[in-house]
Design a protein around this motif. Structure first.
Motif, short mmCIF file in Angstrom:
data_model
loop_
_atom_site.label_atom_id
_atom_site.label_comp_id
_atom_site.label_asym_id
_atom_site.label_seq_id
_atom_site.Cartn_x
_atom_site.Cartn_y
_atom_site.Cartn_z
N MET A 161 -36.17 -42.04 42.31
CA MET A 161 -35.07 -42.89 42.74
C MET A 161 -34.16 -43.25 41.57
N SER A 162 -34.74 -43.49 40.39
CA SER A 162 -33.91 -43.84 39.24
C SER A 162 -33.00 -42.68 38.86
N PHE A 163 -33.55 -41.47 38.90
CA PHE A 163 -32.74 -40.30 38.51
C PHE A 163 -31.67 -40.02 39.55
N LEU A 164 -32.03 -40.18 40.82
CA LEU A 164 -31.05 -39.99 41.89
C LEU A 164 -29.88 -40.96 41.72
N ASP A 165 -30.20 -42.21 41.41
CA ASP A 165 -29.17 -43.24 41.32
C ASP A 165 -28.32 -43.13 40.05
N ARG A 166 -28.87 -42.51 39.00
CA ARG A 166 -28.06 -42.40 37.79
C ARG A 166 -27.20 -41.14 37.79
N THR A 167 -27.61 -40.10 38.55
CA THR A 167 -26.90 -38.82 38.50
C THR A 167 -26.02 -38.54 39.71
N ASN A 168 -26.16 -39.33 40.79
CA ASN A 168 -25.35 -39.02 41.97
C ASN A 168 -23.86 -39.16 41.70
N VAL A 169 -23.52 -39.86 40.63
CA VAL A 169 -22.11 -40.02 40.28
C VAL A 169 -21.46 -38.67 39.96
N ALA A 170 -22.28 -37.67 39.54
CA ALA A 170 -21.72 -36.35 39.21
C ALA A 170 -21.04 -35.73 40.43
N LEU A 171 -21.61 -35.95 41.62
CA LEU A 171 -21.03 -35.38 42.83
C LEU A 171 -19.72 -36.06 43.22
N ALA A 172 -19.55 -37.30 42.73
CA ALA A 172 -18.36 -38.06 43.10
C ALA A 172 -17.19 -37.83 42.15
N LYS A 173 -17.37 -36.99 41.13
CA LYS A 173 -16.38 -36.83 40.07
C LYS A 173 -14.98 -36.51 40.62
N ALA A 174 -14.87 -35.48 41.44
CA ALA A 174 -13.54 -35.07 41.94
C ALA A 174 -12.93 -36.14 42.84
N GLN A 175 -13.75 -36.76 43.70
CA GLN A 175 -13.23 -37.76 44.63
C GLN A 175 -12.84 -39.05 43.90
#
Length: 444
Positions: free
Chosen positions: A31-45
């Motif tokens: 969960m910690s890794f998911l929450d720290r890295t999910n921002v990568a998918l939001a970069k373009a948006q």
């Protein structure tokens, strides 16, 4: 009880501990890794919706690690004092709240502030998990235990990227952007997992109701006594762990690894997008190649390490593999070959991580383990800041996300050059010291 029966008891107890503890530790780290890295998918948006540029994204992605690093050692000393169970649960609940709050980002400054706060909230989690490994497992079992724990971030990259990509496609529902739905839906489970851990995670073998008395005794004896000669140090001794050359050198090698690896997984979705892939779900799915390589690395390489006699030689081989994989990526333009080489690079960059911790754990115990492991992680976390920042700067300068692979090449070459220095420091620490009287007589 015969020596053979003691070994058999230890084997059975270790298996019980692996089956009971590792899933809980993996759940929280996932969960910690998911929450720290999910921002990568939001970069373009984020660039379109709130005006966050590539350089600002790189700074915000990496600045998480500054907040994390500032409180890493104090946080793990608190874990040693109040117990890792309570502290890990506290970490999970606070970072889950802040991860959910990422849905309220309005621009670069709110992005920076929330990323720093998220890092502060999560500070101490990973070294607290490593500290628990030193309390439960014998040195020979630690690479495998740590390898299992590292399957959590690998799975987070494998499963989290497609999941996050799917959640991003909820944009427009309820008046929210897709990235807002992603942050909200992925943040809430962290709070739930933190509450579960508070009630289910025993801190030491003596706290586990599912172990027999002889199993408790043999686990605690072999986790601490066999490795270091005595069970605990006083709190006055913890600073000594931070001064040891081996601790500093492992931290520096880990720093360079994190420059390369953190930059890689934060910018992989952007690299995939520049291969003319547009659908968020497909970008997330293809980005999971990094998670596949990472998972294979942490499942395979620690088991080889367990049978390999020379720690530093093994570390050098894996680092050389990382250099070769990154150079091959730079040298090819084929999208298919690059997808494979993303996985190969992650195989070595991620698969080597359990070896760093296993080497460090052999030389730290008690409160020295709490402080020393946190110190190593702190240095690595600074690398986690530097890596995305350098990747963002190179993308801004070149217009290409994949130009960040030159950062990976440079960092891994420097790491390879430090391995012989670590080997020398380990030999010096292992060398017997002359008695004071004998030394005095030699100079008289």
């Amino acid at each position: 009880m015969t020596s053979l029966s003691i070994d058999e008891t230890h084997r059975i107890a270790t298996r019980k501990a692996m089956l009971r503890l590792i899933p809980l530790m993996c759940a929280i780290y996932f969960m910690s890794f998911l929450d720290r890295t999910n921002v990568a998918l939001a970069k373009a948006q984020l660039a379109v919706d709130v005006g966050i540029s590539a350089a600002a994204f790189g700074l915000g992605s990496g600045i998480f690690f500054i907040g994390y690093a500032l409180l890493e050692v104090p946080s793990n000393l608190a874990a040693h004092r109040v117990g890792p169970r309570r502290w890990i649960a506290r970490i999970a609940v606070t970072w889950g709240i802040l991860s959910t709050a990422m849905m309220f980002v309005q621009g670069p400054w709110s992005f920076y502030v929330l990323r720093v706060l998220l890092g502060i909230a999560e500070a101490g989690l990973f070294p607290a998990l490593m500290y628990m490994v030193t309390l439960w497992f014998a040195p020979n079992d630690r690479p495998v235990a740590v390898g299992w724990i590292y399957t959590a971030p690998a799975l987070a990259l494998m499963l989290g990227n497609p999941l996050g990509g799917a959640l991003m496609q909820l944009g427009g529902i309820g008046g929210l952007h897709g990235w807002q739905w992603m942050f909200m839906i992925e943040g809430i489970p962290s709070i739930i997992v933190g509450v579960v851990l508070f009630f289910k995670l025993p801190e030491r073998p003596r706290n586990a109701r599912w172990l027999a008395k002889n199993e408790i005794d043999v686990l605690e004896q072999r986790a601490v006594i066999d490795a270091h000669g005595h069970p605990e140090l006083t709190s006055a001794d913890w600073i000594a762990a931070l001064k040891r050359p081996t601790t500093v050198l492992i931290g520096l090698i880990y720093f360079l690894n994190q420059v390369a690896f953190v930059g890689l997984y934060f910018f992989t979705p952007a690299m995939i997008q520049q291969m003319h892939v547009k659908t968020p779900f497909i970008v997330g799915l293809l980005s999971s190649s990094v998670g596949v390589g990472f998972l294979l690395g942490v499942l395979v390489l620690p088991r080889i390490h367990r049978r390999y006699g020379n720690d530093c030689m093994y570390l050098g081989v894996l680092t050389a593999g990382l250099v070769a994989g990154a150079c091959a990526f730079v040298a090819t333009a084929s999208p298919v070959a690059r997808m494979v080489l993303l996985a190969v690079t992650a195989f070595f960059a991620g698969g080597v991580l359990p070896s760093y911790w296993a080497i460090a754990m052999k030389r730290l115990q008690g409160i020295q383990a709490a402080a020393g492991l946190a110190f190593i992680n702190t240095i690595g976390l600074i690398g986690g800041f530097v890596g995305p920042y350098l990747f963002g700067m190179t993308e801004t300068a070149t217009g290409r996300s994949d130009s960040g692979f030159m950062v990976i090449v440079a960092a891994s070459v420097l790491g390879l050059l430090l391995v012989p220095l670590l080997a020398r420091a380990i030999r010096r620490e292992a060398a017997p010291r002359p008695a004071v009287g004998a030394a005095a007589g030699a100079h008289s």
